[in-house]
Every structure is written in structure tokens, then in C-alpha cells.
Design a protein around this motif. Structure first.
Motif, PDB file in Angstrom:
ATOM      1  N   UNK A  77      43.108  20.382  33.181  1.00  0.00           N
ATOM      2  CA  UNK A  77      42.536  21.317  34.226  1.00  0.00           C
ATOM      3  C   UNK A  77      41.059  21.508  34.191  1.00  0.00           C
ATOM      4  N   UNK A  78      40.605  21.498  32.952  1.00  0.00           N
ATOM      5  CA  UNK A  78      39.430  21.866  32.518  1.00  0.00           C
ATOM      6  C   UNK A  78      38.456  20.718  32.910  1.00  0.00           C
ATOM      7  N   UNK A  79      39.038  19.419  32.506  1.00  0.00           N
ATOM      8  CA  UNK A  79      38.351  18.169  32.693  1.00  0.00           C
ATOM      9  C   UNK A  79      38.190  18.035  34.283  1.00  0.00           C
ATOM     10  N   UNK A 109      42.072   9.923  37.093  1.00  0.00           N
ATOM     11  CA  UNK A 109      42.425  10.178  38.489  1.00  0.00           C
ATOM     12  C   UNK A 109      41.143   9.828  39.225  1.00  0.00           C
ATOM     13  N   UNK A 110      40.932  10.158  40.745  1.00  0.00           N
ATOM     14  CA  UNK A 110      39.837   9.991  41.181  1.00  0.00           C
ATOM     15  C   UNK A 110      39.002  11.298  41.006  1.00  0.00           C
ATOM     16  N   UNK A 111      39.370  12.398  40.427  1.00  0.00           N
ATOM     17  CA  UNK A 111      38.391  13.594  40.383  1.00  0.00           C
ATOM     18  C   UNK A 111      38.766  14.627  41.290  1.00  0.00           C
ATOM     19  N   UNK A 112      39.237  14.371  42.470  1.00  0.00           N
ATOM     20  CA  UNK A 112      39.577  15.425  43.544  1.00  0.00           C
ATOM     21  C   UNK A 112      40.464  16.499  42.717  1.00  0.00           C
ATOM     22  N   UNK A 113      39.942  17.775  43.279  1.00  0.00           N
ATOM     23  CA  UNK A 113      40.879  18.864  42.776  1.00  0.00           C
ATOM     24  C   UNK A 113      42.262  19.113  43.642  1.00  0.00           C
ATOM     25  N   UNK A 114      43.122  18.300  43.368  1.00  0.00           N
ATOM     26  CA  UNK A 114      44.543  18.254  44.033  1.00  0.00           C
ATOM     27  C   UNK A 114      45.514  18.557  42.837  1.00  0.00           C
ATOM     28  N   UNK A 115      46.573  19.121  43.423  1.00  0.00           N
ATOM     29  CA  UNK A 115      47.591  19.242  42.203  1.00  0.00           C
ATOM     30  C   UNK A 115      48.215  18.067  41.682  1.00  0.00           C
ATOM     31  N   UNK A 116      48.200  16.974  42.705  1.00  0.00           N
ATOM     32  CA  UNK A 116      48.605  15.776  42.263  1.00  0.00           C
ATOM     33  C   UNK A 116      47.933  15.127  41.073  1.00  0.00           C
ATOM     34  N   UNK A 117      46.448  15.457  41.192  1.00  0.00           N
ATOM     35  CA  UNK A 117      45.475  14.968  40.156  1.00  0.00           C
ATOM     36  C   UNK A 117      45.943  15.805  39.041  1.00  0.00           C
ATOM     37  N   UNK A 118      46.033  16.987  39.015  1.00  0.00           N
ATOM     38  CA  UNK A 118      46.243  18.062  37.909  1.00  0.00           C
ATOM     39  C   UNK A 118      47.298  17.484  37.082  1.00  0.00           C
ATOM     40  N   UNK A 119      48.519  17.179  37.497  1.00  0.00           N
ATOM     41  CA  UNK A 119      49.750  16.886  36.774  1.00  0.00           C
ATOM     42  C   UNK A 119      49.481  15.354  36.305  1.00  0.00           C
ATOM     43  N   UNK A 120      48.514  14.484  37.166  1.00  0.00           N
ATOM     44  CA  UNK A 120      48.484  13.064  36.495  1.00  0.00           C
ATOM     45  C   UNK A 120      47.405  13.288  35.178  1.00  0.00           C
ATOM     46  N   UNK A 121      46.388  14.001  35.294  1.00  0.00           N
ATOM     47  CA  UNK A 121      45.631  14.167  34.138  1.00  0.00           C
ATOM     48  C   UNK A 121      46.097  14.821  33.121  1.00  0.00           C
ATOM     49  N   UNK A 122      47.240  15.876  33.404  1.00  0.00           N
ATOM     50  CA  UNK A 122      47.773  16.251  32.081  1.00  0.00           C
ATOM     51  C   UNK A 122      48.838  15.351  31.512  1.00  0.00           C
ATOM     52  N   UNK A 123      49.210  14.289  32.479  1.00  0.00           N
ATOM     53  CA  UNK A 123      50.413  13.381  32.103  1.00  0.00           C
ATOM     54  C   UNK A 123      51.614  13.984  31.729  1.00  0.00           C
ATOM     55  N   UNK A 154      55.564  15.776  38.282  1.00  0.00           N
ATOM     56  CA  UNK A 154      55.166  16.933  39.008  1.00  0.00           C
ATOM     57  C   UNK A 154      56.210  18.134  38.986  1.00  0.00           C
ATOM     58  N   UNK A 155      57.501  17.845  38.331  1.00  0.00           N
ATOM     59  CA  UNK A 155      58.344  19.053  38.305  1.00  0.00           C
ATOM     60  C   UNK A 155      57.873  19.871  36.831  1.00  0.00           C
ATOM     61  N   UNK A 156      57.338  19.100  35.968  1.00  0.00           N
ATOM     62  CA  UNK A 156      56.925  20.037  34.806  1.00  0.00           C
ATOM     63  C   UNK A 156      55.697  20.745  35.192  1.00  0.00           C
ATOM     64  N   UNK A 157      55.004  20.243  36.063  1.00  0.00           N
ATOM     65  CA  UNK A 157      53.729  21.254  36.473  1.00  0.00           C
ATOM     66  C   UNK A 157      54.286  22.469  37.432  1.00  0.00           C
ATOM     67  N   UNK A 215      51.864  29.732  35.285  1.00  0.00           N
ATOM     68  CA  UNK A 215      50.698  30.363  34.743  1.00  0.00           C
ATOM     69  C   UNK A 215      49.522  29.423  34.833  1.00  0.00           C
ATOM     70  N   UNK A 216      49.899  28.136  34.784  1.00  0.00           N
ATOM     71  CA  UNK A 216      48.894  27.092  34.828  1.00  0.00           C
ATOM     72  C   UNK A 216      48.556  27.146  36.419  1.00  0.00           C
ATOM     73  N   UNK A 217      49.665  27.031  37.262  1.00  0.00           N
ATOM     74  CA  UNK A 217      49.362  26.995  38.460  1.00  0.00           C
ATOM     75  C   UNK A 217      48.702  28.185  39.132  1.00  0.00           C
TER      76      UNK A 217
END
Length: 146
Positions: free
Chosen positions: A1-3, A12-26, A29-32, A37-39
Motif C-alpha cells: 500500500x505504501x508503495x 501495476x500501472x500505479x493507479x490508486x485502485x483496490x485492484x492494484x492494491x491486491x496485485x501489488x501485495x501479491x 482479491x478475496x484475501x484483500x 483493517x487494511x481496507x
């Protein structure tokens, strides 16, 4: 998230979307979606800072600055065109006032028109400098006149 928030994306492409959040965290989507607390932290950050990344904010500021500069230059250009038209009108009036009455010349100055109407800027057809065909015609005429 910090990145993502700092604009240092890796996957990812760097947009601030939840899709990019779970992809960056590897993670999936279900885990995210189970990480409440993170959301909550994600939603709180977006509520305060918006969805634009630092790079997008810089880009948007640069675009706004360029639009302001373009508007200013367009206004300057319009003012100069009006001054040029007024000067042309004044010169034409002076020409008619000072023209000798017995002059055989009937040539009068042409009315003013914008230079782009004559192709000076390359848009209207002919360019400001003679092209190859024009120069060839001039050469042919001068050689034929000898």
C-alpha cells in the motif's frame, strides 16, 4: 500500500485502485477483502488525499500551467493582430491621402487578411518560401528569355 501511495509501484500501472492494491501485495482479491483493517486504512487515505498519485498531481499541475500560458499567449496574439490590422488601415488611408491626383497608377493596397490565409504558416497551401516547382519555373523562364 505504501508503495502505491508513494508512487513506487512494481507490479501495476500505479493507479490508486483496490485492484492494484491486491496485485501489488501479491494476494488474491478475496484475501484483500478479508483484511478489513487494511481496507479501512486504504479508504481513509483516499478520503484525505484523493485518488491521484504524486506523479498524476504533478502532471495535472503542469497541464494547468500550460493551459494558462496558452490562454495568455492567445490573448497577446489576438491583440497584436488587431494592432496590425489597425496599422494596415492607417497606412492605406495615408496612401490615399498622399496619392498624387494625376497619377496613372490605379493600384490600391489590398485589404488586410491574416497571413495564414495566404499559406504563410504552411497550412493554407503555398509556403512562405518558394518551392522546388516555383524555382524551376523561374529558372526555365530566365533561360528561355536569353
Amino acid at each position: 500500500m505504501t508503495r502505491l501511495f508513494e508512487g513506487r509501484r512494481q507490479r501495476t500501472d500505479g493507479r490508486l485502485t483496490k485492484e492494484n492494491l491486491y496485485k501489488e501485495a501479491q494476494v488474491s482479491r478475496a484475501t484483500m477483502n478479508r483484511a478489513h483493517a487494511i481496507l479501512a486504512e486504504w479508504d481513509a487515505h483516499l478520503a484525505v488525499h484523493g485518488k491521484t498519485t504524486p506523479g498524476e498531481a504533478k502532471r495535472d499541475a503542469a497541464i494547468a500551467d500550460l493551459k494558462k500560458r496558452l490562454t495568455k499567449k492567445t490573448q497577446e496574439c489576438t491583440l497584436l493582430e488587431k494592432k496590425l490590422k489597425a496599422a494596415h488601415t492607417a497606412i492605406a488611408a495615408l496612401f490615399h491621402e498622399t496619392k498624387p491626383s494625376g497619377s496613372s497608377s490605379t493600384r490600391t493596397p489590398r485589404p488586410w487578411s491574416h497571413p495564414s490565409a495566404h499559406g504563410v504558416d504552411g497550412v493554407g497551401g503555398a509556403s512562405a518560401t518558394p518551392g522546388v516547382k516555383t524555382m524551376a519555373r523561374r529558372r526555365d523562364k530566365s533561360q528561355g528569355a536569353r
